[in-house]
Design a protein around this motif. Structure first.
Motif, PDB file in Angstrom:
ATOM      1  N   UNK A 138       0.835  -1.193   0.000  1.00 42.28           N
ATOM      2  CA  UNK A 138       0.000   0.000   0.000  1.00 42.28           C
ATOM      3  C   UNK A 138       0.877   1.253   0.000  1.00 42.28           C
ATOM      4  N   UNK A 139       0.384   2.314  -0.629  1.00 42.63           N
ATOM      5  CA  UNK A 139       1.143   3.567  -0.644  1.00 42.63           C
ATOM      6  C   UNK A 139       1.181   4.207   0.743  1.00 42.63           C
ATOM      7  N   UNK A 144       5.560   8.523   6.965  1.00 39.91           N
ATOM      8  CA  UNK A 144       5.091   9.863   6.621  1.00 39.91           C
ATOM      9  C   UNK A 144       4.129   9.920   5.455  1.00 39.91           C
ATOM     10  N   UNK A 145       3.713   8.780   4.922  1.00 31.14           N
ATOM     11  CA  UNK A 145       2.817   8.780   3.763  1.00 31.14           C
ATOM     12  C   UNK A 145       1.381   9.081   4.188  1.00 31.14           C
ATOM     13  N   UNK A 149       0.274  13.213   0.674  1.00 26.92           N
ATOM     14  CA  UNK A 149       1.729  13.076   0.546  1.00 26.92           C
ATOM     15  C   UNK A 149       2.065  11.627   0.201  1.00 26.92           C
ATOM     16  N   UNK A 150       1.976  11.304  -1.067  1.00 30.31           N
ATOM     17  CA  UNK A 150       2.226   9.935  -1.503  1.00 30.31           C
ATOM     18  C   UNK A 150       3.709   9.722  -1.768  1.00 30.31           C
ATOM     19  N   UNK A 151       4.208   8.509  -1.517  1.00 29.66           N
ATOM     20  CA  UNK A 151       5.628   8.236  -1.779  1.00 29.66           C
ATOM     21  C   UNK A 151       5.903   8.207  -3.278  1.00 29.66           C
ATOM     22  N   UNK A 178       8.084  -0.073  10.515  1.00 29.40           N
ATOM     23  CA  UNK A 178       8.055  -1.030  11.608  1.00 29.40           C
ATOM     24  C   UNK A 178       6.809  -0.808  12.454  1.00 29.40           C
ATOM     25  N   UNK A 179       6.753  -1.466  13.602  1.00 24.39           N
ATOM     26  CA  UNK A 179       5.565  -1.359  14.449  1.00 24.39           C
ATOM     27  C   UNK A 179       5.371   0.039  15.020  1.00 24.39           C
ATOM     28  N   UNK A 180       6.434   0.872  15.017  1.00 20.01           N
ATOM     29  CA  UNK A 180       6.340   2.241  15.512  1.00 20.01           C
ATOM     30  C   UNK A 180       6.039   3.248  14.410  1.00 20.01           C
ATOM     31  N   UNK A 181       5.880   2.771  13.172  1.00 22.05           N
ATOM     32  CA  UNK A 181       5.607   3.665  12.062  1.00 22.05           C
ATOM     33  C   UNK A 181       6.845   4.300  11.467  1.00 22.05           C
ATOM     34  N   UNK A 182       8.024   3.828  11.864  1.00 21.97           N
ATOM     35  CA  UNK A 182       9.287   4.362  11.354  1.00 21.97           C
ATOM     36  C   UNK A 182       9.809   3.498  10.220  1.00 21.97           C
ATOM     37  N   UNK A 183      10.529   4.124   9.286  1.00 22.64           N
ATOM     38  CA  UNK A 183      11.079   3.382   8.154  1.00 22.64           C
ATOM     39  C   UNK A 183      12.155   2.405   8.606  1.00 22.64           C
TER      40      UNK A 183
END
Length: 271
Positions: A138-139, A144-145, A149-151, A178-183
């Motif tokens: 998924x986009x 931060x998507x 603000x699409x990747x 990851x589970x924290x929403x970080x790349x």
């Protein structure tokens, strides 16, 4: 599969099946039955399936194994491996799996892989991960998507991500957070560099803690590298020549002894 498990259990009954602990590091064959070690818990022996962390005193059944009565049924040919719970040197529980040399990658939940974007279909990207079918991405599965603000992902881009859904009844699903929403290092890999494929066994060897091959390569050239559990490696050095040398060494080291590898590194360092 149920009939196979029953037949195997009848053929190698509890009295004749060896304990799993005695076969660690040895070759096991499909149909072998291994007894589980006894547990002091009141609810008896219990097998926890899946890649998640096991509770103390519980066993995790990894790839190549299946629960079968009071033991483990081997479904792949390879070496039996065992990891103690929490990395400790003793105690009950942990994880058992079969280290096999299979050619085709089978998606496993939690695996980090390198994929190639093949299609953009609405809000979903289709990613080739080398399995029997493509994975969906998924986009919104990027750091931060948002809908606005699409990747910036194009067909042909390399994606480093992990599986959140992977089973035989559903389409594999990837995310780049990851589970924290970080790349946490996941996302689109740079357009420069070289992507090549090696065996799944070599990937596991290179990802082992304190791998000597990677340490020796790091002393030879500075480079960036990304490993995918699906057998793909992306590498980038300062020059194209150094990038090709690193890739060739990684491809050849699977069939080289430690002495042969040392001689090869010595020749390259003299240049």
């Amino acid at each position: 599969a149920t009939a196979l498990a029953g037949a195997a259990a009848n053929r190698a009954g509890p009295s004749r099946a060896p304990p799993a602990g005695t076969r660690v590091g040895q070759v096991v064959l499909p149909g072998d039955v291994l007894l589980l070690p006894s547990h002091p818990e009141a609810d008896g022996e219990r097998l926890w399936l899946g890649p998640g962390a096991a509770l103390p005193g519980r066993l995790v059944c990894g790839p190549g194994l299946r629960s079968c009565g009071a033991g483990l049924l081997v479904t792949k040919c390879g070496l039996l491996r065992h990891r103690q719970p929490g990395g400790a040197g003793g105690g009950s529980g942990g994880a058992y799996w079969v280290d096999s040399q299979q050619k085709r990658y089978v998606p496993v939940k939690g695996d980090h892989v390198i994929g190639i974007v093949t299609l953009k279909a609405g809000d979903i990207f289709k990613v080739d991960v080398g399995g029997s079918e493509q994975a969906s991405l998924s986009y919104l599965a990027f750091e931060g998507a948002t809908k606005r603000n699409r990747p910036n992902v194009q067909v042909g881009d390399l994606i480093y991500g992990q599986f959140v859904v992977a089973n035989k009844d559903m389409e594999p699903e990837m995310v780049c957070i990851d589970s924290s929403g970080r790349a946490n290092g996941m996302g689109v890999i740079g357009h420069e560099g070289l992507l090549f494929k090696v065996s799944l066994g070599l990937i596991r060897k290179l990802l082992a803690p304190n791998c000597e091959i990677i340490q020796e390569l790091g002393q030879l050239y500075p480079f960036e590298i990304v490993f995918g559990m699906n057998g793909r490696i992306w590498v980038k050095a300062k020059t194209i020549q150094q990038t090709l040398i690193v890739a060739n060494i990684l491809e050849a080291c699977e069939h080289m002894t430690a002495e042969q590898r040392t001689q090869a590194f010595a020749k390259l360092s003299e240049r």
